[in-house]
Design a protein around this motif. Structure first.
Motif, PDB file in Angstrom:
ATOM      1  N   ALA A  14      -1.630   3.868  -1.385  1.00 22.70           N
ATOM      2  CA  ALA A  14      -2.070   5.021  -0.587  1.00 22.70           C
ATOM      3  C   ALA A  14      -1.409   5.014   0.792  1.00 22.70           C
ATOM      4  O   ALA A  14      -0.946   6.067   1.269  1.00 22.70           O
ATOM      5  CB  ALA A  14      -3.591   5.006  -0.447  1.00 22.70           C
ATOM      6  N   GLU A  34      -1.065  -3.606   8.325  1.00 22.73           N
ATOM      7  CA  GLU A  34      -1.352  -4.239   7.035  1.00 22.73           C
ATOM      8  C   GLU A  34      -1.749  -5.687   7.297  1.00 22.73           C
ATOM      9  O   GLU A  34      -0.999  -6.441   7.912  1.00 22.73           O
ATOM     10  CB  GLU A  34      -0.123  -4.151   6.114  1.00 22.73           C
ATOM     11  CG  GLU A  34      -0.194  -4.993   4.863  1.00 22.73           C
ATOM     12  CD  GLU A  34      -1.446  -4.766   4.006  1.00 22.73           C
ATOM     13  OE1 GLU A  34      -1.708  -3.619   3.619  1.00 22.73           O
ATOM     14  OE2 GLU A  34      -2.169  -5.765   3.730  1.00 22.73           O
ATOM     15  N   LYS A  35      -2.924  -6.050   6.784  1.00 22.80           N
ATOM     16  CA  LYS A  35      -3.407  -7.398   7.110  1.00 22.80           C
ATOM     17  C   LYS A  35      -2.665  -8.496   6.352  1.00 22.80           C
ATOM     18  O   LYS A  35      -2.618  -9.639   6.803  1.00 22.80           O
ATOM     19  CB  LYS A  35      -4.925  -7.491   6.908  1.00 22.80           C
ATOM     20  CG  LYS A  35      -5.404  -7.383   5.498  1.00 22.80           C
ATOM     21  CD  LYS A  35      -6.925  -7.466   5.437  1.00 22.80           C
ATOM     22  CE  LYS A  35      -7.396  -7.319   4.018  1.00 22.80           C
ATOM     23  NZ  LYS A  35      -8.804  -7.175   3.858  1.00 22.80           N
ATOM     24  N   LEU A  42      -3.340  -4.072  -3.835  1.00 19.83           N
ATOM     25  CA  LEU A  42      -3.905  -4.830  -4.953  1.00 19.83           C
ATOM     26  C   LEU A  42      -2.845  -5.327  -5.918  1.00 19.83           C
ATOM     27  O   LEU A  42      -3.087  -6.243  -6.703  1.00 19.83           O
ATOM     28  CB  LEU A  42      -4.885  -3.950  -5.739  1.00 19.83           C
ATOM     29  CG  LEU A  42      -6.222  -3.661  -5.072  1.00 19.83           C
ATOM     30  CD1 LEU A  42      -6.990  -2.635  -5.881  1.00 19.83           C
ATOM     31  CD2 LEU A  42      -7.030  -4.944  -4.979  1.00 19.83           C
ATOM     32  N   TRP A  43      -1.661  -4.704  -5.877  1.00 22.17           N
ATOM     33  CA  TRP A  43      -0.618  -5.059  -6.839  1.00 22.17           C
ATOM     34  C   TRP A  43       0.222  -6.236  -6.371  1.00 22.17           C
ATOM     35  O   TRP A  43       1.060  -6.745  -7.127  1.00 22.17           O
ATOM     36  CB  TRP A  43       0.276  -3.846  -7.117  1.00 22.17           C
ATOM     37  CG  TRP A  43      -0.509  -2.724  -7.708  1.00 22.17           C
ATOM     38  CD1 TRP A  43      -1.086  -1.692  -7.025  1.00 22.17           C
ATOM     39  CD2 TRP A  43      -0.855  -2.531  -9.077  1.00 22.17           C
ATOM     40  NE1 TRP A  43      -1.760  -0.866  -7.893  1.00 22.17           N
ATOM     41  CE2 TRP A  43      -1.628  -1.358  -9.160  1.00 22.17           C
ATOM     42  CE3 TRP A  43      -0.582  -3.235 -10.253  1.00 22.17           C
ATOM     43  CZ2 TRP A  43      -2.144  -0.873 -10.365  1.00 22.17           C
ATOM     44  CZ3 TRP A  43      -1.086  -2.749 -11.461  1.00 22.17           C
ATOM     45  CH2 TRP A  43      -1.846  -1.584 -11.493  1.00 22.17           C
ATOM     46  N   ASN A  56      -3.229   0.496 -16.889  1.00 17.77           N
ATOM     47  CA  ASN A  56      -4.007   1.362 -17.776  1.00 17.77           C
ATOM     48  C   ASN A  56      -3.361   2.733 -17.893  1.00 17.77           C
ATOM     49  O   ASN A  56      -3.661   3.482 -18.803  1.00 17.77           O
ATOM     50  CB  ASN A  56      -5.417   1.553 -17.220  1.00 17.77           C
ATOM     51  CG  ASN A  56      -6.099   0.230 -17.013  1.00 17.77           C
ATOM     52  OD1 ASN A  56      -5.976  -0.647 -17.848  1.00 17.77           O
ATOM     53  ND2 ASN A  56      -6.790   0.071 -15.902  1.00 17.77           N
ATOM     54  N   VAL A 109      -6.854  -4.490  11.162  1.00 17.33           N
ATOM     55  CA  VAL A 109      -7.580  -3.549  12.020  1.00 17.33           C
ATOM     56  C   VAL A 109      -9.051  -3.946  12.002  1.00 17.33           C
ATOM     57  O   VAL A 109      -9.671  -4.050  10.947  1.00 17.33           O
ATOM     58  CB  VAL A 109      -7.366  -2.101  11.541  1.00 17.33           C
ATOM     59  CG1 VAL A 109      -8.295  -1.145  12.284  1.00 17.33           C
ATOM     60  CG2 VAL A 109      -5.911  -1.704  11.744  1.00 17.33           C
ATOM     61  N   GLN A 145     -11.305  -3.201  -2.612  1.00 14.17           N
ATOM     62  CA  GLN A 145     -10.882  -4.389  -1.860  1.00 14.17           C
ATOM     63  C   GLN A 145     -11.992  -5.434  -1.725  1.00 14.17           C
ATOM     64  O   GLN A 145     -11.733  -6.562  -1.351  1.00 14.17           O
ATOM     65  CB  GLN A 145     -10.414  -3.977  -0.464  1.00 14.17           C
ATOM     66  CG  GLN A 145      -8.986  -3.469  -0.414  1.00 14.17           C
ATOM     67  CD  GLN A 145      -7.971  -4.590  -0.443  1.00 14.17           C
ATOM     68  OE1 GLN A 145      -8.189  -5.659   0.105  1.00 14.17           O
ATOM     69  NE2 GLN A 145      -6.853  -4.355  -1.115  1.00 14.17           N
TER      70      GLN A 145
HETATM   71  C1  LIG Z   1      -8.135  -5.247 -11.618  1.00 15.83           C
HETATM   72  C2  LIG Z   1      -7.619  -3.875 -11.252  1.00 15.83           C
HETATM   73  C3  LIG Z   1      -6.770  -3.204 -12.125  1.00 15.83           C
HETATM   74  C4  LIG Z   1      -6.289  -1.943 -11.787  1.00 15.83           C
HETATM   75  N1  LIG Z   1      -5.452  -1.330 -12.663  1.00 15.83           N
HETATM   76  C5  LIG Z   1      -4.943  -0.105 -12.345  1.00 15.83           C
HETATM   77  C6  LIG Z   1      -4.015   0.539 -13.227  1.00 15.83           C
HETATM   78  O1  LIG Z   1      -3.684   0.018 -14.290  1.00 15.83           O
HETATM   79  N2  LIG Z   1      -3.487   1.729 -12.861  1.00 15.83           N
HETATM   80  C7  LIG Z   1      -3.837   2.315 -11.656  1.00 15.83           C
HETATM   81  O2  LIG Z   1      -3.299   3.379 -11.334  1.00 15.83           O
HETATM   82  N3  LIG Z   1      -4.735   1.748 -10.838  1.00 15.83           N
HETATM   83  C8  LIG Z   1      -5.288   0.558 -11.139  1.00 15.83           C
HETATM   84  N4  LIG Z   1      -6.153  -0.044 -10.271  1.00 15.83           N
HETATM   85  C9  LIG Z   1      -6.610   0.727  -9.087  1.00 15.83           C
HETATM   86  C10 LIG Z   1      -5.920   0.386  -7.781  1.00 15.83           C
HETATM   87  O3  LIG Z   1      -6.978   0.378  -6.891  1.00 15.83           O
HETATM   88  C11 LIG Z   1      -4.924   1.447  -7.363  1.00 15.83           C
HETATM   89  O4  LIG Z   1      -3.840   1.494  -8.256  1.00 15.83           O
HETATM   90  C12 LIG Z   1      -4.262   1.227  -6.009  1.00 15.83           C
HETATM   91  O5  LIG Z   1      -3.943  -0.131  -5.778  1.00 15.83           O
HETATM   92  C13 LIG Z   1      -5.099   1.743  -4.858  1.00 15.83           C
HETATM   93  O6  LIG Z   1      -4.244   1.793  -3.735  1.00 15.83           O
HETATM   94  P1  LIG Z   1      -4.772   1.768  -2.253  1.00 15.83           P
HETATM   95  O7  LIG Z   1      -3.570   1.794  -1.399  1.00 15.83           O
HETATM   96  O8  LIG Z   1      -5.793   2.829  -2.099  1.00 15.83           O
HETATM   97  O9  LIG Z   1      -5.561   0.406  -2.089  1.00 15.83           O
HETATM   98  P2  LIG Z   1      -5.125  -1.113  -2.192  1.00 15.83           P
HETATM   99  O10 LIG Z   1      -4.104  -1.318  -3.241  1.00 15.83           O
HETATM  100  O11 LIG Z   1      -6.402  -1.837  -2.270  1.00 15.83           O
HETATM  101  O12 LIG Z   1      -4.447  -1.409  -0.766  1.00 15.83           O
HETATM  102  C14 LIG Z   1      -5.184  -1.478   0.425  1.00 15.83           C
HETATM  103  C15 LIG Z   1      -4.382  -2.229   1.479  1.00 15.83           C
HETATM  104  O13 LIG Z   1      -5.067  -2.174   2.706  1.00 15.83           O
HETATM  105  C16 LIG Z   1      -4.996  -3.439   3.343  1.00 15.83           C
HETATM  106  N5  LIG Z   1      -6.133  -3.536   4.266  1.00 15.83           N
HETATM  107  C17 LIG Z   1      -7.450  -3.489   3.946  1.00 15.83           C
HETATM  108  N6  LIG Z   1      -8.220  -3.579   5.060  1.00 15.83           N
HETATM  109  C18 LIG Z   1      -7.364  -3.689   6.095  1.00 15.83           C
HETATM  110  C19 LIG Z   1      -7.553  -3.804   7.495  1.00 15.83           C
HETATM  111  N7  LIG Z   1      -8.768  -3.801   8.043  1.00 15.83           N
HETATM  112  N8  LIG Z   1      -6.450  -3.894   8.287  1.00 15.83           N
HETATM  113  C20 LIG Z   1      -5.208  -3.881   7.747  1.00 15.83           C
HETATM  114  N9  LIG Z   1      -4.975  -3.764   6.420  1.00 15.83           N
HETATM  115  C21 LIG Z   1      -6.046  -3.659   5.609  1.00 15.83           C
HETATM  116  C22 LIG Z   1      -5.054  -4.418   2.204  1.00 15.83           C
HETATM  117  O14 LIG Z   1      -4.531  -5.677   2.562  1.00 15.83           O
HETATM  118  C23 LIG Z   1      -4.210  -3.701   1.153  1.00 15.83           C
HETATM  119  O15 LIG Z   1      -2.847  -4.040   1.263  1.00 15.83           O
HETATM  120  C24 LIG Z   1      -6.666  -1.318 -10.566  1.00 15.83           C
HETATM  121  C25 LIG Z   1      -7.515  -1.986  -9.692  1.00 15.83           C
HETATM  122  C26 LIG Z   1      -7.991  -3.263 -10.015  1.00 15.83           C
HETATM  123  C27 LIG Z   1      -8.897  -3.968  -9.041  1.00 15.83           C
END
Ligand SMILES: Cc1cc2nc3c(=O)[nH]c(=O)nc-3n(C[C@H](O)[C@H](O)[C@H](O)COP(=O)(O)OP(=O)(O)OC[C@H]3O[C@@H](n4cnc5c(N)ncnc54)[C@H](O)[C@@H]3O)c2cc1C
Length: 683
Positions: A14, A34-35, A42-43, A56, A109, A145
């Protein structure tokens, strides 16, 4: 326009989308906090998704419109369902498109306040605190998270004794089998029961990963027989329907298989008029329609559909889980684990389960417990000041929908236009792109026709779902996918954002929907065209030679099969040579020859199934190639081997391998035909 500044918190998918859209659509400068040390969220291999897990969603859904998978060097073309380590590479490649100076890694943050017209962002790096001010704030800290604690009673002697020999760990902490199954050189086939708690995707993903790792530990080239007795019991609150990744195409005139999303995200499954994103609480009727729909995808018909089912059916998408349940290596029990006690035998636990039908079930001899009961999304918003949270209608106890985000496709609350929370309701990456386009349009005052009445109605609905989530008596109202109308949301957003469609058919009302199908004003087309071309190529391949039939036949083969004279057991293991995607050790028993062992391999690039001898009798090391197994459009094949000529037919029921028939052409003697089915009680 005066240069404005944007703080992006999080460099997962995101946060990266946010940065790329700001680059493309605005003159704003931005900083990504980014922490961790890297992009990927998550990847990242150090984070929660195990590198060996399979996505998935297929690669055409897990893609960004401005970055085709073809850019990523995996040493081979990306498979239809990539593994997590491949997604990590994809995200790292995408992250490189953003200048290095925009990132602040290892920077957490810690607090965000509103001061006048600015966002005051406090962060720490290496223990040093820093405060900076920005015009706009994007929260992309991830919905998943913060793992939830295991919520059931645990006997104090287990809970308080760190040396209690049964490991209990969260799914996100699981990496290798050794964490939960100690190797025992002395014994054969020691019975071990792994309990996985949590009936949604993370439970299904981890259960099937462990099942595969256990099979590999037993059947890998240096396999150890003591891993042969690993059994996985998966307990989840809902009726869980495992859905395979490749499914039958019910519009085809012959047996044809394609990726699940070619069905789920096919525009022609909806009415031929402009769609608007729809949402509603779950209902018994809706639940039954969904069950029917999913059963048809899986079985080709309603099968043993339970029309008395009241709770919404949970689906678990993904081939591995589907196959593990089919072949019985994962036993699925709908219910809630209420207690964990010391077991009857030493070093075991007994779990008490309240079955969904009200019965009490005891699961004995548990040797490890994996908690996959989900995540607390409210935990990712704690750094926001209280007055900001209040305006977001923040509910800290609501782990699934902690805020009301009814504008900009569920990324903004209209009361704070300079704040966006991307991906804070469960949506896929294509929708996060739509969210960020909407946000960029608002912040640059571009015309953007989001329907105000629709925004208001969505707000009312979100409050309704929040209330239902707070009230255990209203569980029936909560759908598994809180906002699951992907086609409606994509199409409404594309219309309101004045986007162009790259059609993959000759109509806007047919064809596959993914992020690359829609290009906004000011965005470049090249990458999206590459992705849409890859979609088209796969479609043409499927039409011409139906290659995924071989994949479905191969994956469906996993486990035990029996016929009048022979039994076959296909044990999965990690491919033991580069270039192969899937591998089994196949043990054939019965007949005059006793037991024999082969290796079967599948490679997706060529969609080829090959059979190999083992290095010598009793060995698990792969020997010379015996033959390639052709499977024609109608699921038939014929192959000449040193042991004779074999003619076979693969029998599908919907998307499921129902069985197969093998005829051995007699040299002078009569043909012998064997019909293989799952052993009694299976399949
Ligand atoms: C086990 C599992 C399997 C999954 N499989 C799939 C799949 O097959 N296909 C799919 O599309 N989705 C899947 N997902 C969903 C997954 O959540 C999303 O694909 C995607 O990673 C979400 O992206 P994001 O950027 O919103 O969040 P995240 O990937 O969680 O990234 C958030 C980032 O923010 C950072 N952060 C958090 N708090 C702070 C802070 N206070 N200060 C600075 N940095 C911070 C974290 O370190 C992290 O890097 C899966 C999730 C899990 C848990």
């Amino acid at each position: 326009m005066a240069e404005k500044s944007v703080a992006i918190v999080g460099a997962g998918p995101a946060g990266l989308i946010a940065a790329r859209k700001l680059q493309a659509l605005t003159p704003f400068k931005f900083t990504i906090f980014e922490k961790s040390e890297r992009v990927g969220g998550l990847w990242d291999r150090e984070s929660f998704i195990h590198p060996e897990m399979m996505t998935n969603f297929c690669r055409f859904t897990a893609t960004f419109s401005d970055f085709a998978w073809e850019n990523v060097d995996l040493g081979r073309p990306a498979p239809v369902y990539p593994q997590a380590w491949m997604v990590e590479k994809y995200l790292k490649g995408y992250g490189k498109l953003i200048p290095d100076e925009c990132y602040e890694f290892q920077t957490c943050v810690t607090r965000v306040d509103r001061e006048g017209e600015m966002w005051k962002v406090c962060s720490t790096k290496d223990g040093v605190e820093k405060t900076r001010y920005f015009d706009f704030l994007i929260v992309a800290t991830g919905y998943l998270q913060h793992p939830k604690e295991l919520r059931c009673e645990i006997e104090p002697s287990i809970k308080t004794n760190p040396l209690f020999p049964v490991p209990i760990l969260h799914s996100t902490k699981y990496r290798t089998l050794e964490q939960i199954v100690p190797l025992d050189e002395r014994s054969h086939d020691i019975s071990r029961t792994i309990l996985v708690i949590g009936g949604s995707h993370s439970g299904a993903d981890i259960a099937s990963l462990i099942a595969h790792q256990a099979s590999d530990a037993r059947w890998g080239p240096n396999g150890n027989e003591s891993f042969g007795g690993v059994k996985i019991v998966h307990v989840g609150m809902n009726v869980l329907l495992p859905i395979p990744g490749m499914v039958w195409d019910k519009t085809a005139t012959h047996v044809s298989m394609h990726p699940l999303e070619f069905t789920l995200c096919e525009r022609s499954t909806r009415e031929p008029e402009p769609l608007t994103f729809s949402f509603a609480p779950a209902s018994i009727q809706e639940n039954q329609i969904l069950l029917f729909y999913y059963k048809e995808i899986i079985e080709g018909g309603a099968g043993d559909l339970d029309f008395t089912e009241k709770l919404p059916a949970n689906v678990a998408l993904g081939d591995r889980y589907y196959q593990c349940v089919q072949d019985g290596r994962i036993q699925l029990i709908p219910g809630a684990v209420t207690r964990l006690d010391k077991g009857k035998t030493p070093a075991t636990i007994t779990a008490r389960v309240k079955g969904k039908d009200g019965t009490d079930i005891a699961i004995d001899d548990i040797t490890a417990v994996i908690n996959a009961t989900g995540f607390n999304s409210a935990g990712s918003l704690t750094f926001l000041a209280d007055d900001i949270k209040a305006r977001l209608e923040f509910d800290p106890t609501n782990t699934r929908l902690p805020a009301v985000l009814n504008a900009s496709y569920m990324s903004q609350n209209p009361s704070i236009p300079s704040l966006a929370l991307l991906g804070f309701v469960p949506v896929n990456w294509g929708i996060i792109e739509m969210q960020m386009r909407a946000v960029a349009n608002r912040w640059t005052a571009r015309p953007f026709a989001e329907d105000a009445a629709h925004v208001a109605a969505l707000g009312t609905h979100m409050r309704h779902i929040q209330a239902a989530l707070r009230d255990p008596a209203r569980r029936d109202e909560i759908p598994q996918f809180l906002f699951g109308d992907y086609l409606g949301l994509m199409e409404q957003a594309a219309r309101e954002l004045d986007m162009e469609q790259i059609p993959n058919t000759n109509s806007a009302f047919t064809g596959f929907f993914c992020s690359a199908r829609f290009i906004g004003p000011g965005e470049t087309k090249r990458e999206a065209l590459t992705t849409m071309h890859a979609v088209q190529q796969l479609r043409e391949d499927i039409e011409r030679r139906n290659p995924l039939l071989a994949y479905v036949a191969f994956t469906g083969l996993m486990g035990r099969w029996t016929s009048a004279a022979y039994d076959v057991a296909a044990h999965p293991r990690r491919p033991t040579a580069p270039g192969f995607d899937l591998e089994y050790v196949v043990v054939i028993s019965g007949g005059a020859g006793g037991e024999s062992t082969l290796v079967a391999r599948y490679t997706e690039v060529a969609y080829a199934v090959t059979l190999w001898a083992t290095a010598h009798r009793g060995s698990l090391v792969t020997g010379p190639l015996i033959c390639t197994l052709p499977v024609d459009r109608d699921a038939n094949g014929e192959v000449a081997t040193p042991a004779g000529t074999f003619v076979y037919h693969v029998d599908f029921r919907g998307s499921r391998l129902g069985g197969f028939r093998v005829t051995r052409r007699g040299a002078g003697a009569a043909d012998e035909t064997y019909v293989f089915r799952r052993p009694e009680g299976r399949g």
